[in-house]
Design an enzyme around this catalytic site. Structure first.
Site, PDB file in Angstrom:
ATOM      1  N   ARG A  75      43.888  39.654  35.222  1.00  0.00           N
ATOM      2  CA  ARG A  75      42.961  40.065  36.310  1.00  0.00           C
ATOM      3  C   ARG A  75      42.163  40.867  35.796  1.00  0.00           C
ATOM      4  NH1 ARG A  75      48.088  42.871  39.582  1.00  0.00           N
ATOM      5  NH2 ARG A  75      49.419  40.987  39.886  1.00  0.00           N
ATOM      6  N   ASP A  95      38.844  43.270  36.911  1.00  0.00           N
ATOM      7  CA  ASP A  95      38.382  44.329  37.688  1.00  0.00           C
ATOM      8  C   ASP A  95      37.242  43.814  38.302  1.00  0.00           C
ATOM      9  OD1 ASP A  95      40.791  45.727  36.823  1.00  0.00           O
ATOM     10  OD2 ASP A  95      39.642  47.062  35.552  1.00  0.00           O
ATOM     11  N   ARG A 134      37.857  48.879  28.411  1.00  0.00           N
ATOM     12  CA  ARG A 134      36.313  49.582  28.953  1.00  0.00           C
ATOM     13  C   ARG A 134      36.703  51.214  28.146  1.00  0.00           C
ATOM     14  NH1 ARG A 134      36.713  48.916  35.077  1.00  0.00           N
ATOM     15  NH2 ARG A 134      35.328  50.700  35.093  1.00  0.00           N
TER      16      ARG A 134
END
Length: 258
Positions: free
Chosen positions: A50, A52, A205
């Protein structure tokens, strides 16, 4: 039923991530709508992972089963005619019946891109983190290499209470293996590339944000082992913006071929 493997590239700016969400545009939902438009079949394509909201992909992989006897080249062309320009099917192949894009993934590579010029061109602004602070590149490289190997990456996992347990109180495992982690200079860009067995929510990140803190002198490169050992999100640096992140590629043992 024929199982399919497709490779996708997308601009994630206008999407609320990969996973279907009510009343929001998502990549998974958009692909499902295109498949239904082409074949008349309602399926939910399963992605390798997934991404974001705001995160892009150069090589996302999805799998799904169809009853329609359609040649691969025709399926790819028809899907691209039905999809918005922000999503492209780069390849479509018939896969083994048991192939699953997420369960069978063996490694993924992500890129995080930072623009270092004085003024970021508007045609790049959606795809980079524009940052012209002075940065110590060598320190950032040292810190990036320190995360290679098998570690508990709790310090780089999203601070989400819903992710702390799975099932009936079973703790989520935060151990992952990083095969390669490094920075490179490419013109006006600094590019962080990381290849690993898998990644936690926001992990790349958070790694990038921590390495930027190292580059600014806020965290010592030599402190990365202690940051990991703390197993606390507060020990690491901030979360870098989503717009600079790309899922570059996904690897499989047999590439899902029948």
């Amino acid at each position: 039923m024929q199982n399919w493997k497709v490779t996708l590239s997308y601009d994630g700016t206008e999407f609320h991530g990969w996973q279907v969400q009510p009343e929001h545009a998502t990549v998974q939902g958009t692909l499902a709508e295109a498949i239904q438009h082409v074949t008349g079949e309602r399926v939910l394509p399963q992605g390798s992972g997934r991404t974001d909201a705001g995160v892009h992909a150069l090589g996302q992989v999805a799998s799904f089963a169809l009853a329609a006897p359609i040649p691969a080249a025709n399926l790819m062309r028809a899907l691209n005619r039905s999809l918005p320009p922000s999503v492209r099917v780069l390849a479509a192949h018939k896969a083994a019946p048991e192939f699953h894009a997420r369960h069978d993934a063996r490694a993924k590579t992500y890129e995080y891109r930072i623009y270092r010029g004085e003024i970021c061109p508007p045609w790049l602004a959606r795809y980079v983190y524009a940052l012209n602070w002075p940065l110590d590149f060598d320190a950032m490289q040292q810190a990036a290499q320190a995360v290679c190997g098998e570690h508990d990456f709790s310090s780089f996992a999203a601070s989400d209470p819903d992710l702390k347990t799975r099932g009936e109180g079973e703790p989520v495992c935060h151990v992952r293996t990083i095969f390669q982690s490094s920075w490179s200079r490419e013109g006006d860009l600094l590019v962080y590339r990381v290849r690993g067995s898998g990644f936690l929510h926001h992990m790349v990140r958070n790694l990038a944000g921590t390495f930027l803190d190292v580059g600014r002198g806020h965290i010592a490169a030599e402190a990365l082992p202690q940051v990991m050992a703390a197993r606390s999100r507060s020990a690491a640096g901030p979360t870098a913006p989503a717009r600079g992140l790309f899922l570059a590629s996904v690897e499989y043992d047999q590439e899902g071929q029948p």
